[in-house]
Design a protein around this motif. Sequence first.
Motif, PDB file in Angstrom:
ATOM      1  N   ASP A  32       1.104  -0.801   0.284  1.00 46.32           N
ATOM      2  CA  ASP A  32      -0.048   0.061   0.015  1.00 46.32           C
ATOM      3  C   ASP A  32       0.757   1.230  -0.029  1.00 46.32           C
ATOM      4  OD1 ASP A  32      -2.251   2.089   1.312  1.00 46.32           O
ATOM      5  OD2 ASP A  32      -2.980   0.481   1.384  1.00 46.32           O
ATOM      6  N   HIS A  33       0.373   2.227  -0.473  1.00 53.77           N
ATOM      7  CA  HIS A  33       1.430   3.675  -1.179  1.00 53.77           C
ATOM      8  C   HIS A  33       1.109   4.213   0.410  1.00 53.77           C
ATOM      9  CE1 HIS A  33      -3.208   5.384  -1.015  1.00 53.77           C
ATOM     10  NE2 HIS A  33      -1.810   6.687  -0.579  1.00 53.77           N
ATOM     11  N   ARG A  34       0.742   3.890   1.699  1.00 52.40           N
ATOM     12  CA  ARG A  34       0.354   4.581   3.391  1.00 52.40           C
ATOM     13  C   ARG A  34       1.711   4.092   3.550  1.00 52.40           C
ATOM     14  NH1 ARG A  34      -5.264   2.134   5.518  1.00 52.40           N
ATOM     15  NH2 ARG A  34      -3.576   0.668   4.719  1.00 52.40           N
ATOM     16  N   ILE A  36       4.439   4.247   2.160  1.00 49.62           N
ATOM     17  CA  ILE A  36       5.730   4.919   1.855  1.00 49.62           C
ATOM     18  C   ILE A  36       6.115   5.667   2.669  1.00 49.62           C
ATOM     19  CG2 ILE A  36       7.207   6.432  -0.287  1.00 49.62           C
ATOM     20  CD1 ILE A  36       5.425   4.931  -1.766  1.00 49.62           C
ATOM     21  N   GLU A  40      12.170   4.756   1.887  1.00 46.60           N
ATOM     22  CA  GLU A  40      11.588   4.499   0.728  1.00 46.60           C
ATOM     23  C   GLU A  40      11.725   5.468  -1.007  1.00 46.60           C
ATOM     24  OE1 GLU A  40      10.695   1.870   3.210  1.00 46.60           O
ATOM     25  OE2 GLU A  40       9.842   4.050   3.301  1.00 46.60           O
ATOM     26  N   ALA A  46      10.533   3.686  -4.014  1.00 43.86           N
ATOM     27  CA  ALA A  46       9.868   4.644  -4.364  1.00 43.86           C
ATOM     28  C   ALA A  46       9.681   5.467  -4.924  1.00 43.86           C
ATOM     29  CB  ALA A  46       8.303   4.711  -2.937  1.00 43.86           C
ATOM     30  N   ALA A  50       3.261   8.633  -3.640  1.00 42.37           N
ATOM     31  CA  ALA A  50       2.012   8.367  -3.204  1.00 42.37           C
ATOM     32  C   ALA A  50       3.029   6.638  -4.724  1.00 42.37           C
ATOM     33  CB  ALA A  50       0.834   8.771  -4.804  1.00 42.37           C
ATOM     34  N   SER A  51       3.787   6.595  -4.658  1.00 40.34           N
ATOM     35  CA  SER A  51       4.137   5.124  -6.464  1.00 40.34           C
ATOM     36  C   SER A  51       5.868   4.768  -5.569  1.00 40.34           C
ATOM     37  CB  SER A  51       3.923   6.014  -7.742  1.00 40.34           C
ATOM     38  OG  SER A  51       4.791   7.143  -8.146  1.00 40.34           O
ATOM     39  N   TRP A  52       5.012   3.033  -5.649  1.00 41.01           N
ATOM     40  CA  TRP A  52       5.959   2.271  -5.916  1.00 41.01           C
ATOM     41  C   TRP A  52       7.157   2.468  -6.817  1.00 41.01           C
ATOM     42  CZ3 TRP A  52       7.597   0.761  -1.342  1.00 41.01           C
ATOM     43  CH2 TRP A  52       7.006   0.444  -0.335  1.00 41.01           C
TER      44      TRP A  52
END
Length: 179
Positions: A32-34, A36, A40, A46, A50-52
């Motif tokens: 989950d983006h939470r 990050i 990260e 990441a 908001a994105s890996w």
Amino acid sequence: MHTLNFSSLAFGWQRDTSRLQALIDLFLANGDHRYISHSELQSGRALSPASWAPDLPQILRAELSAALAPASEPPENPAPMIAVATLDQRVLAMALVSIERPAAARAFATLEDLLVHPEARGAGVGSRLLEWLFAELKARAIHRLFLESGMANAEAHAFFGRHGFHTVSVVMMREEPSC
């Protein structure tokens, strides 16, 4: 899986690569983006809060392989260690931990990651792994454990608060647009 038989739950340091893929899969199951946070972003896991990174599995493979590699004695740059909670040889939780022994300050450890398999959440596995980890650190004369967490990861913040962690700083970031 919430009715685990805790007498069969085992804790230990993962020291070989036999469970490397299981550890990667466990991390990805918690993707989950939470989750990050600044580490990260700094490590390349990441691309943004908001994105890996699209190559996250390969990044994790390199990071976790390094943590599983045999350490030289004495370690000049000790790699993180991986603690696991297993049930019937299945990894239910993992903690990536770095131990620091600075020359002029108190020794401390950093909890880089704590991940619990989604099916085992709420069953006490993460709590038991964390308590095992505290005991291991105390046996090494380490009494401070730091961690950082993604800003939106309120569930994790509440979990760590229940285990005696408290906020000691705030990490901020400014990012200029790419040209």
